[in-house]
Design an enzyme around this catalytic site. Structure first.
Site, PDB file in Angstrom:
ATOM      1  N   TYR A 179       0.855  -1.193   0.000  1.00 50.16           N
ATOM      2  CA  TYR A 179       0.000   0.000   0.000  1.00 50.16           C
ATOM      3  C   TYR A 179       0.886   1.236   0.000  1.00 50.16           C
ATOM      4  O   TYR A 179       0.816   2.080   0.884  1.00 50.16           O
ATOM      5  CB  TYR A 179      -0.937  -0.030   1.209  1.00 50.16           C
ATOM      6  CG  TYR A 179      -2.194   0.795   1.012  1.00 50.16           C
ATOM      7  CD1 TYR A 179      -3.175   0.393   0.112  1.00 50.16           C
ATOM      8  CD2 TYR A 179      -2.399   1.978   1.707  1.00 50.16           C
ATOM      9  CE1 TYR A 179      -4.322   1.135  -0.088  1.00 50.16           C
ATOM     10  CE2 TYR A 179      -3.548   2.737   1.521  1.00 50.16           C
ATOM     11  CZ  TYR A 179      -4.503   2.300   0.615  1.00 50.16           C
ATOM     12  OH  TYR A 179      -5.652   3.043   0.423  1.00 50.16           O
ATOM     13  N   GLN A 202       2.201   2.841  -5.719  1.00 53.07           N
ATOM     14  CA  GLN A 202       1.258   2.223  -6.662  1.00 53.07           C
ATOM     15  C   GLN A 202       0.105   1.542  -5.944  1.00 53.07           C
ATOM     16  O   GLN A 202      -1.042   1.595  -6.391  1.00 53.07           O
ATOM     17  CB  GLN A 202       1.973   1.198  -7.555  1.00 53.07           C
ATOM     18  CG  GLN A 202       2.807   1.800  -8.654  1.00 53.07           C
ATOM     19  CD  GLN A 202       1.980   2.575  -9.655  1.00 53.07           C
ATOM     20  OE1 GLN A 202       0.912   2.164 -10.093  1.00 53.07           O
ATOM     21  NE2 GLN A 202       2.481   3.747 -10.023  1.00 53.07           N
ATOM     22  N   HIS A 213       5.662  -3.645 -13.036  1.00 58.35           N
ATOM     23  CA  HIS A 213       6.993  -3.467 -13.623  1.00 58.35           C
ATOM     24  C   HIS A 213       7.506  -4.870 -13.943  1.00 58.35           C
ATOM     25  O   HIS A 213       7.246  -5.810 -13.182  1.00 58.35           O
ATOM     26  CB  HIS A 213       7.894  -2.756 -12.613  1.00 58.35           C
ATOM     27  CG  HIS A 213       9.279  -2.464 -13.097  1.00 58.35           C
ATOM     28  ND1 HIS A 213       9.567  -2.107 -14.392  1.00 58.35           N
ATOM     29  CD2 HIS A 213      10.465  -2.460 -12.441  1.00 58.35           C
ATOM     30  CE1 HIS A 213      10.869  -1.902 -14.509  1.00 58.35           C
ATOM     31  NE2 HIS A 213      11.434  -2.114 -13.335  1.00 58.35           N
ATOM     32  N   GLY A 267       2.221   6.766  -8.667  1.00 54.13           N
ATOM     33  CA  GLY A 267       0.891   6.466  -8.155  1.00 54.13           C
ATOM     34  C   GLY A 267       0.055   7.721  -7.923  1.00 54.13           C
ATOM     35  O   GLY A 267      -1.156   7.721  -8.191  1.00 54.13           O
ATOM     36  N   ASP A 294      12.364   0.948 -19.148  1.00 49.06           N
ATOM     37  CA  ASP A 294      12.125   1.674 -17.903  1.00 49.06           C
ATOM     38  C   ASP A 294      13.429   1.853 -17.118  1.00 49.06           C
ATOM     39  O   ASP A 294      13.756   2.952 -16.663  1.00 49.06           O
ATOM     40  CB  ASP A 294      11.097   0.891 -17.073  1.00 49.06           C
ATOM     41  CG  ASP A 294      10.601   1.672 -15.868  1.00 49.06           C
ATOM     42  OD1 ASP A 294       9.845   2.636 -16.071  1.00 49.06           O
ATOM     43  OD2 ASP A 294      10.960   1.315 -14.734  1.00 49.06           O
ATOM     44  N   GLU A 299      16.201  29.602 -12.759  1.00 55.71           N
ATOM     45  CA  GLU A 299      16.635  29.306 -14.124  1.00 55.71           C
ATOM     46  C   GLU A 299      16.782  27.804 -14.367  1.00 55.71           C
ATOM     47  O   GLU A 299      16.294  27.281 -15.356  1.00 55.71           O
ATOM     48  CB  GLU A 299      17.973  29.995 -14.421  1.00 55.71           C
ATOM     49  CG  GLU A 299      17.873  31.504 -14.563  1.00 55.71           C
ATOM     50  CD  GLU A 299      17.051  31.929 -15.787  1.00 55.71           C
ATOM     51  OE1 GLU A 299      16.796  31.101 -16.675  1.00 55.71           O
ATOM     52  OE2 GLU A 299      16.639  33.106 -15.830  1.00 55.71           O
ATOM     53  N   SER A 334      11.064  31.856 -27.078  1.00 52.06           N
ATOM     54  CA  SER A 334      11.545  32.993 -27.887  1.00 52.06           C
ATOM     55  C   SER A 334      12.576  32.514 -28.909  1.00 52.06           C
ATOM     56  O   SER A 334      13.207  31.475 -28.737  1.00 52.06           O
ATOM     57  CB  SER A 334      12.179  34.032 -26.967  1.00 52.06           C
ATOM     58  OG  SER A 334      13.371  33.489 -26.391  1.00 52.06           O
TER      59      SER A 334
HETATM   60  P1  NAP Z   1       6.538   1.229  -2.538  1.00 51.57           P
HETATM   61  O1  NAP Z   1       5.709   2.457  -2.477  1.00 51.57           O
HETATM   62  O2  NAP Z   1       7.948   1.329  -2.081  1.00 51.57           O
HETATM   63  O3  NAP Z   1       5.807   0.035  -1.735  1.00 51.57           O
HETATM   64  C1  NAP Z   1       5.728   0.109  -0.377  1.00 51.57           C
HETATM   65  C2  NAP Z   1       4.605  -0.774   0.094  1.00 51.57           C
HETATM   66  O4  NAP Z   1       4.969  -2.153  -0.029  1.00 51.57           O
HETATM   67  C3  NAP Z   1       4.303  -0.521   1.562  1.00 51.57           C
HETATM   68  O5  NAP Z   1       2.913  -0.601   1.763  1.00 51.57           O
HETATM   69  C4  NAP Z   1       5.026  -1.676   2.230  1.00 51.57           C
HETATM   70  O6  NAP Z   1       4.415  -2.006   3.455  1.00 51.57           O
HETATM   71  C5  NAP Z   1       4.764  -2.783   1.234  1.00 51.57           C
HETATM   72  N1  NAP Z   1       5.674  -3.915   1.395  1.00 51.57           N
HETATM   73  C6  NAP Z   1       7.027  -3.899   1.330  1.00 51.57           C
HETATM   74  N2  NAP Z   1       7.511  -5.147   1.519  1.00 51.57           N
HETATM   75  C7  NAP Z   1       6.420  -5.957   1.689  1.00 51.57           C
HETATM   76  C8  NAP Z   1       6.249  -7.341   1.949  1.00 51.57           C
HETATM   77  N3  NAP Z   1       7.306  -8.154   2.017  1.00 51.57           N
HETATM   78  N4  NAP Z   1       4.988  -7.817   2.090  1.00 51.57           N
HETATM   79  C9  NAP Z   1       3.921  -7.009   1.987  1.00 51.57           C
HETATM   80  N5  NAP Z   1       4.016  -5.688   1.766  1.00 51.57           N
HETATM   81  C10 NAP Z   1       5.257  -5.168   1.620  1.00 51.57           C
HETATM   82  O7  NAP Z   1       6.535   0.595  -4.012  1.00 51.57           O
HETATM   83  P2  NAP Z   1       6.111   1.318  -5.383  1.00 51.57           P
HETATM   84  O8  NAP Z   1       7.042   2.445  -5.665  1.00 51.57           O
HETATM   85  O9  NAP Z   1       4.649   1.543  -5.383  1.00 51.57           O
HETATM   86  O10 NAP Z   1       6.465   0.153  -6.406  1.00 51.57           O
HETATM   87  C11 NAP Z   1       5.658  -1.007  -6.461  1.00 51.57           C
HETATM   88  C12 NAP Z   1       5.805  -1.620  -7.851  1.00 51.57           C
HETATM   89  O11 NAP Z   1       5.268  -0.714  -8.828  1.00 51.57           O
HETATM   90  C13 NAP Z   1       7.236  -1.884  -8.274  1.00 51.57           C
HETATM   91  O12 NAP Z   1       7.226  -3.031  -9.085  1.00 51.57           O
HETATM   92  C14 NAP Z   1       7.583  -0.664  -9.100  1.00 51.57           C
HETATM   93  O13 NAP Z   1       8.620  -0.871 -10.037  1.00 51.57           O
HETATM   94  C15 NAP Z   1       6.253  -0.427  -9.801  1.00 51.57           C
HETATM   95  N6  NAP Z   1       6.014   0.937 -10.262  1.00 51.57           N
HETATM   96  C16 NAP Z   1       6.091   1.954  -9.354  1.00 51.57           C
HETATM   97  C17 NAP Z   1       5.765   3.227  -9.756  1.00 51.57           C
HETATM   98  C18 NAP Z   1       5.706   4.320  -8.703  1.00 51.57           C
HETATM   99  O14 NAP Z   1       4.771   5.094  -8.738  1.00 51.57           O
HETATM  100  N7  NAP Z   1       6.606   4.397  -7.750  1.00 51.57           N
HETATM  101  C19 NAP Z   1       5.400   3.500 -11.082  1.00 51.57           C
HETATM  102  C20 NAP Z   1       5.303   2.433 -11.983  1.00 51.57           C
HETATM  103  C21 NAP Z   1       5.597   1.147 -11.551  1.00 51.57           C
HETATM  104  P3  NAP Z   1       5.038  -1.575   4.891  1.00 51.57           P
HETATM  105  O15 NAP Z   1       3.972  -0.714   5.502  1.00 51.57           O
HETATM  106  O16 NAP Z   1       5.225  -2.875   5.588  1.00 51.57           O
HETATM  107  O17 NAP Z   1       6.335  -0.849   4.622  1.00 51.57           O
HETATM  108 MG    MG Z   2      10.624   2.360 -12.931  1.00 48.89          MG
END
Ligand code: NAP
Ligand code: MG
Length: 326
Positions: free
Chosen positions: A24, A27, A107, A133, A190, A226, A251
């Site tokens: 949570y 994403q 991803h 997200g 990516d 800038e 410009s």
């Molecule tokens: P993130 O925000 O770092 O994810 C954190 C979340 O994952 C927290 O809720 C965390 O819970 C939970 N978590 C971590 N380890 C876990 C485990 N072992 N079991 C259950 N929950 C766990 O990740 P993200 O940036 O959204 O990326 C997620 C995926 O989307 C990746 O594959 C990334 O490449 C892809 N993606 C991301 C974006 C982006 O917007 N960042 C864009 C496109 C694609 P806790 O509360 O326990 O910490």
């Molecule tokens: Mg990426």
């Protein structure tokens, strides 16, 4: 290439499935909220004692452990950091997902680099929103959507593509465009782009330009406006009109300057280095380094965060944001 839209997607498919969103964070939260508003409310899966649990509950979601959620869902979206996905797969998903369930990735990394070898009975699809997200959610709320890439790695049920399109449409992406790709193409492009253009090159360019001006005696505030603030304006113009269209909006002086400067900064050597970066992505050496840093508790990543936040440009930015009227 065909760009899929809402008309190509059947929302009833995802509405008829039990979805679990694992994680949570960036994403996870955005996808869970968009899925719910599209009529496919997910269970949120988090570890015991997860810091993000309170937020998911405050948003009104049922929260379960990954093991429990896997056993109760037939679509699991893996929205946790890439470096920990293999462990979640081994401990929670592989032993518990029902036969014929679907795994959705945002991803392609875990599949492209073989960190997860999925069970043959599962549908394995990619629905990768092209943006953070926060934008996925705000675009959805505004009645628009974020472009999403989609791919099928494994089609065990014969319905994997239709399910991926349905999931993408539930995220709101059918309003903007759902673009076919493969796990390998999405992942490699990516990882390349993150380093060569977006998160690697652009901030480095901003730092270098800022330092050049300040070292020459310019005021930090002027250098900031800038070299940093205007990045947003040019990005908005390029997004709206393309690069050639952006040139029409600036410009003649700026346009003539662009002609002089751009190719002295991005030189043939820069392009050669970009090809090296792409090669390191494709041969797995970048992912090996990432995983090594992750398993050591991210010493390199943490050092680079400290370095970035102690750069003097951050202090200037803080002051300017404080006095900015909006
Ligand atoms: P993130 O925000 O770092 O994810 C954190 C979340 O994952 C927290 O809720 C965390 O819970 C939970 N978590 C971590 N380890 C876990 C485990 N072992 N079991 C259950 N929950 C766990 O990740 P993200 O940036 O959204 O990326 C997620 C995926 O989307 C990746 O594959 C990334 O490449 C892809 N993606 C991301 C974006 C982006 O917007 N960042 C864009 C496109 C694609 P806790 O509360 O326990 O910490
Ligand atoms: Mg990426």
């Amino acid at each position: 290439m065909k760009l899929f839209t809402d008309g190509d997607a059947d929302l009833s498919l995802i509405r008829g499935r039990r979805v679990a969103v694992i994680g949570y964070g960036n994403q996870g939260r955005a996808q869970a909220l968009n899925l719910r508003d599209s009529g496919a409310p997910p269970i949120v899966a988090l570890r015991e004692g997860a810091p993000s649990r309170a937020r998911a509950e405050a948003d009104g979601f049922e929260v379960a452990t990954p093991e429990d959620a896997a056993a109760r869902c037939d679509v699991a979206a893996v929205l946790t950091p890439d470096d920990g996905q293999a462990e979640i797969w081994e401990t929670a998903l592989k032993p518990n997902l029902p036969q014929g369930a679907a795994l959705v990735f945002a991803h392609g990394l875990s599949i492209r680099f073989g960190l997860i070898s999925p069970r043959p009975d599962l549908d394995i699809v990619l629905v990768a929103p092209k943006g953070p997200g926060s934008a996925l959610r705000s675009e959805y709320e505004a009645g628009r959507g974020l472009v999403t890439l989609f791919a099928v790695h494994q089609d065990a049920t014969g319905a994997a593509e239709a399910l991926a399109l349905s999931y993408a449409a539930a995220l709101g992406s059918g309003r903007a465009g759902i673009l076919p790709t493969s796990f390998a193409e999405e992942c490699e492009a990516d990882l390349f782009n993150e380093q060569a253009v977006l998160w690697g090159a652009i901030p480095e360019l901003i730092h270098a330009g800022y330092e050049t001006l300040v070292d020459a005696g310019f005021s930090p505030e002027v250098a900031y406006f800038e070299c940093l603030t205007e990045v947003k304006l040019i990005a908005d113009l390029i997004y709206a009109r393309g690069i050639a269209g952006m040139r029409e909006a600036i410009s003649n002086t700026a346009e003539f300057g662009a002609l002089q400067g751009g190719r002295r900064i991005v030189t043939p050597e820069t392009r050669a280095e970009m090809r090296h970066i792409l090669a390191e992505v494709r041969n797995g050496s970048f992912v090996a380094e990432l995983m090594a840093d992750a398993s050591a508790g991210y010493p390199k990543l943490r050092a680079s965060r400290r370095e970035a936040s102690s750069h003097p440009i951050e202090e200037v930015g803080r002051k300017l944001r404080e006095i900015r009227p909006n």
